[in-house]
Motif scaffolding. Structure first.
Motif, PDB file in Angstrom:
ATOM      1  N   THR A   1       8.893   0.745 -18.809  1.00 53.13           N
ATOM      2  CA  THR A   1       8.976   2.014 -18.422  1.00 53.13           C
ATOM      3  C   THR A   1      10.154   2.344 -17.588  1.00 53.13           C
ATOM      4  OG1 THR A   1       8.177   1.837 -16.104  1.00 53.13           O
ATOM      5  CG2 THR A   1       6.647   2.311 -17.913  1.00 53.13           C
ATOM      6  N   SER A   2      10.803   3.427 -17.561  1.00 52.98           N
ATOM      7  CA  SER A   2      12.083   3.740 -16.801  1.00 52.98           C
ATOM      8  C   SER A   2      11.958   3.749 -15.230  1.00 52.98           C
ATOM      9  CB  SER A   2      12.549   5.467 -16.989  1.00 52.98           C
ATOM     10  OG  SER A   2      11.524   6.370 -16.484  1.00 52.98           O
ATOM     11  N   GLU A   3      10.665   3.682 -14.823  1.00 54.19           N
ATOM     12  CA  GLU A   3      10.321   3.427 -13.649  1.00 54.19           C
ATOM     13  C   GLU A   3      10.616   1.970 -13.016  1.00 54.19           C
ATOM     14  OE1 GLU A   3       6.103   4.004 -13.125  1.00 54.19           O
ATOM     15  OE2 GLU A   3       6.158   6.323 -13.167  1.00 54.19           O
ATOM     16  N   GLY A   4      10.611   1.165 -13.937  1.00 53.07           N
ATOM     17  CA  GLY A   4      10.879  -0.396 -13.998  1.00 53.07           C
ATOM     18  C   GLY A   4       9.878  -0.950 -12.995  1.00 53.07           C
ATOM     19  N   LEU A   5      10.657  -2.063 -12.397  1.00 51.21           N
ATOM     20  CA  LEU A   5       9.548  -3.041 -11.527  1.00 51.21           C
ATOM     21  C   LEU A   5      10.241  -3.228 -10.256  1.00 51.21           C
ATOM     22  CD1 LEU A   5       7.613  -5.316 -11.641  1.00 51.21           C
ATOM     23  CD2 LEU A   5       9.433  -6.629 -12.379  1.00 51.21           C
ATOM     24  N   ASP A   6       9.628  -2.709  -9.065  1.00 45.44           N
ATOM     25  CA  ASP A   6       9.960  -2.882  -7.765  1.00 45.44           C
ATOM     26  C   ASP A   6       9.543  -4.215  -7.254  1.00 45.44           C
ATOM     27  OD1 ASP A   6      10.447  -2.736  -4.814  1.00 45.44           O
ATOM     28  OD2 ASP A   6      10.255  -0.324  -4.964  1.00 45.44           O
ATOM     29  N   THR A   7      10.433  -4.921  -6.836  1.00 43.62           N
ATOM     30  CA  THR A   7      10.119  -6.439  -6.541  1.00 43.62           C
ATOM     31  C   THR A   7       9.547  -6.313  -4.964  1.00 43.62           C
ATOM     32  OG1 THR A   7      12.433  -6.830  -5.882  1.00 43.62           O
ATOM     33  CG2 THR A   7      11.772  -7.415  -7.910  1.00 43.62           C
ATOM     34  N   GLU A   8       9.857  -5.352  -4.234  1.00 40.00           N
ATOM     35  CA  GLU A   8       9.216  -5.448  -2.850  1.00 40.00           C
ATOM     36  C   GLU A   8       7.920  -5.239  -3.101  1.00 40.00           C
ATOM     37  OE1 GLU A   8      10.951  -2.635  -0.350  1.00 40.00           O
ATOM     38  OE2 GLU A   8      12.902  -3.777  -0.161  1.00 40.00           O
ATOM     39  N   ILE A   9       7.480  -4.246  -3.838  1.00 34.25           N
ATOM     40  CA  ILE A   9       5.708  -3.976  -3.930  1.00 34.25           C
ATOM     41  C   ILE A   9       5.070  -5.304  -4.669  1.00 34.25           C
ATOM     42  CG2 ILE A   9       4.058  -2.791  -5.426  1.00 34.25           C
ATOM     43  CD1 ILE A   9       6.103  -0.486  -5.039  1.00 34.25           C
ATOM     44  N   LEU A  10       5.874  -6.017  -5.660  1.00 27.34           N
ATOM     45  CA  LEU A  10       5.366  -7.438  -6.051  1.00 27.34           C
ATOM     46  C   LEU A  10       5.266  -8.319  -5.123  1.00 27.34           C
ATOM     47  CD1 LEU A  10       7.354  -8.242  -9.542  1.00 27.34           C
ATOM     48  CD2 LEU A  10       4.949  -7.259  -9.265  1.00 27.34           C
ATOM     49  N   SER A  11       6.147  -8.462  -3.970  1.00 30.87           N
ATOM     50  CA  SER A  11       5.947  -9.495  -3.034  1.00 30.87           C
ATOM     51  C   SER A  11       4.803  -9.074  -2.225  1.00 30.87           C
ATOM     52  CB  SER A  11       7.407  -9.532  -2.074  1.00 30.87           C
ATOM     53  OG  SER A  11       8.430  -9.679  -3.179  1.00 30.87           O
ATOM     54  N   GLN A  12       4.275  -7.901  -2.244  1.00 29.83           N
ATOM     55  CA  GLN A  12       2.984  -7.431  -1.363  1.00 29.83           C
ATOM     56  C   GLN A  12       1.876  -7.934  -2.107  1.00 29.83           C
ATOM     57  OE1 GLN A  12       3.558  -3.337  -0.508  1.00 29.83           O
ATOM     58  NE2 GLN A  12       5.419  -3.640   0.422  1.00 29.83           N
ATOM     59  N   ARG A  13       1.770  -8.127  -3.352  1.00 25.79           N
ATOM     60  CA  ARG A  13       0.651  -8.414  -4.105  1.00 25.79           C
ATOM     61  C   ARG A  13       0.559  -9.798  -4.710  1.00 25.79           C
ATOM     62  NH1 ARG A  13       1.004  -3.007  -8.435  1.00 25.79           N
ATOM     63  NH2 ARG A  13       0.886  -1.414  -7.061  1.00 25.79           N
ATOM     64  N   TYR A  14       1.709 -10.439  -4.601  1.00 26.18           N
ATOM     65  CA  TYR A  14       1.817 -11.590  -5.366  1.00 26.18           C
ATOM     66  C   TYR A  14       2.401 -12.735  -4.400  1.00 26.18           C
ATOM     67  CZ  TYR A  14       0.543  -9.211  -9.530  1.00 26.18           C
ATOM     68  OH  TYR A  14      -0.153  -8.391 -10.381  1.00 26.18           O
ATOM     69  N   PRO A  15       2.001 -14.120  -4.330  1.00 22.41           N
ATOM     70  CA  PRO A  15       2.625 -15.140  -3.539  1.00 22.41           C
ATOM     71  C   PRO A  15       4.482 -14.976  -3.843  1.00 22.41           C
ATOM     72  CG  PRO A  15       1.156 -15.986  -4.713  1.00 22.41           C
ATOM     73  CD  PRO A  15       1.143 -14.688  -5.224  1.00 22.41           C
ATOM     74  N   VAL A  16       5.108 -15.074  -2.524  1.00 27.41           N
ATOM     75  CA  VAL A  16       6.401 -14.781  -2.511  1.00 27.41           C
ATOM     76  C   VAL A  16       7.125 -15.813  -3.446  1.00 27.41           C
ATOM     77  CG1 VAL A  16       8.387 -14.967  -1.025  1.00 27.41           C
ATOM     78  CG2 VAL A  16       6.292 -13.937  -0.220  1.00 27.41           C
ATOM     79  N   ALA A  17       6.789 -17.239  -3.328  1.00 29.69           N
ATOM     80  CA  ALA A  17       7.275 -18.037  -4.437  1.00 29.69           C
ATOM     81  C   ALA A  17       7.265 -17.750  -5.777  1.00 29.69           C
ATOM     82  CB  ALA A  17       6.699 -19.431  -4.035  1.00 29.69           C
ATOM     83  N   LEU A  18       6.271 -17.062  -6.091  1.00 35.20           N
ATOM     84  CA  LEU A  18       6.090 -16.795  -7.617  1.00 35.20           C
ATOM     85  C   LEU A  18       6.950 -15.703  -8.124  1.00 35.20           C
ATOM     86  CD1 LEU A  18       2.160 -16.657  -8.332  1.00 35.20           C
ATOM     87  CD2 LEU A  18       3.891 -18.420  -9.303  1.00 35.20           C
ATOM     88  N   VAL A  19       7.197 -14.421  -6.962  1.00 36.16           N
ATOM     89  CA  VAL A  19       8.081 -13.498  -7.129  1.00 36.16           C
ATOM     90  C   VAL A  19       9.302 -13.880  -7.199  1.00 36.16           C
ATOM     91  CG1 VAL A  19       8.502 -11.169  -6.486  1.00 36.16           C
ATOM     92  CG2 VAL A  19       6.369 -11.896  -6.454  1.00 36.16           C
TER      93      VAL A  19
END
Length: 381
Positions: free
Chosen positions: A321-339
């Motif tokens: 999508t044009s919204e793309g991927l926000d890595t700050e939000i990912l870091s809140q949902r998944y382990p930091v090392a994975l992100v």
């Protein structure tokens, strides 16, 4: 408050297109319609209880197929009323029916709108009778013009259309004509799909025997680039790889898929995604019927996604999508090392020009959209 999207797969068609590998069956009688919808309602009640879905808020409902426009308007309206036994509709619920040209008229459109349908997606695929015949589409060019004329002149507020490019023997000038012809009707939404062939469809076998009859990958990439620029210049937002919309008319149902949000699938071969588990119903109508008539769920395949799998899925879907991927939000949902590992891969693709970045948000560049699957494969495991 739990929110859901609901997808109903109606697997019946007037004829099987030569490129289609979806679960579909010949449309033979009204008995098919009534008995199938009764099975779907049974499945709904079973799944609501099993997955504890009662009271959820429906953000969108999508009738897909197959050819769901073979359903008469009262059947669609009755099903939408039946859903309210289990769910509440959100204030902005989007209710879509896919329509094949030649299967509906003005009265059908008026009646389904009264019953709650507020969005229609038309499977145009092509305005060229040669391609319609080659694909064995169960419609004629005049049927396409008739439905588009109805939707564009009768005040239906939210409608879109699909076009396919990459037909055998198709040239660039012919494709340009297709796009320009559709835009004469000023649809709110345009879906542009590359012809995708999978065995055992007849056209896949034709492509294997006659590969030079089809446009090359480079040609199709150039066609897509032209289409993208042409639509953007005319006010359409390129909000997902294959989808364009006038502002405010993005398909909310599909956006929920691409945002990796929960959805419930009903009907033959329908997929669901609930609480991190993905499951698919039986692809065979006989098995689907057997399970439901015996009081069991018709689920044939299920998979509980691991945390890394869920992360990969979210990256793959959101980058479409044009919204793309926000890595700050990912870091809140998944382990930091994975992100962090994924960010390193995306940074490489950023340097190569396949991604763009704004703050903590990554999204595909125009270059990246042309090779999106390769980009995704570089990021996800």
């Amino acid at each position: 408050m739990r929110t859901l999207s609901l997808y109903l797969h109606f697997p019946f068609c007037l004829g099987k297109c030569t490129y289609c590998d979806f679960a579909s069956y010949p449309w033979s009688s009204h008995h098919d319609r009534n008995s199938y919808l009764a099975l779907v309602c049974t499945e709904l009640s079973l799944k609501v209880k099993f997955f504890e879905l009662e009271g959820s808020v429906l953000e969108s409902v999508y009738f897909g197929g197959g050819t769901p426009s073979l359903l008469d308007a009262p059947s669609i309206s009755s099903f939408l009323l039946y859903l309210q036994r289990f769910f509440r509709y959100s204030g902005k619920v989007e209710i879509t029916v896919e329509v094949n040209p030649g299967t509906v008229d003005q009265n059908w459109i008026r009646e389904v709108a009264r019953g709650g349908v507020n969005r229609i997606q038309v499977g145009v695929q092509s305005f060229d009778q040669r391609f319609l015949l080659f694909a064995k589409r169960a419609c004629k060019v005049e049927d396409i013009y008739a439905i588009l004329e109805l939707l564009s002149t009768q005040g239906f507020q939210n409608w879109g259309a699909d076009l396919i490019y990459g037909w055998p023997f198709q040239g660039f000038a012919e494709w340009q004509k297709e796009v320009k012809e559709l835009l004469k009707f000023e649809p709110c939404h345009v879906s542009i799909y590359e012809l995708s062939l999978h065995f055992p469809s007849p056209m896949a076998w034709f492509a294997k025997r006659h590969p030079r009859s089809f446009p090359s990958d480079d040609e199709k990439a150039n066609w897509f680039s032209w289409t993208r620029e042409w639509l953007i210049q005319r006010g359409y937002l390129h909000y997902e790889i294959s989808n364009f919309a006038k502002p405010g008319f993005e398909c909310q149902h599909n956006l929920r898929y691409w945002r990796n949000e929960e959805y419930l699938g009903l009907g033959v071969a329908a997929w669901s995604y609930l609480r991190g588990e993905r499951h698919r119903n039986s692809r065979h109508l006989r098995n689907y019927r057997f399970h439901l008539e015996n009081g069991s769920l018709p689920i044939e395949y299920r998979e509980a996604l691991s945390l890394p799998q869920r992360l990969d899925e979210e990256i793959f879907l959101r980058l479409r999508t044009s919204e793309g991927l926000d890595t700050e939000i990912l870091s809140q949902r998944y382990p930091v090392a994975l992100v962090k590992e994924k960010i390193e891969r995306m940074e490489f693709l950023l340097q190569e020009g396949f991604l763009q970045k704004e703050g903590s948000r990554y999204f595909l560049s125009a270059k990246g959209m042309l090779v999106a699957n390769q980009v995704f494969s570089e990021i996800i495991d």
